[in-house]
Write a protein that holds these residues in place. Sequence first.
Motif: not given
Length: 73
Positions: A22-27
């Motif tokens: 959630x914080x960093x994102x999947x990319x």
Amino acid sequence: MVVHLNAISPFAVVIICVVALLIFGPKKLPELGRAMGTTLREFKKGTSGLLDEEDEKKNVSVIEQKDSDKENK
């Protein structure tokens, strides 16, 4: 306080992974994982280099001590 890896439950690991997603994102997660792996690898190389130097110093001092013992006899 020592925390053993067994103290972390699988549920806690899942929660940590979801929060990181959630914080960093999947990319960004693969980039962060690669960076962390590279950092850990460099840290291990550095510490093994320090340990090798310490062992070398101990071996040299032992050899010098043996040589001085032979000269004193």
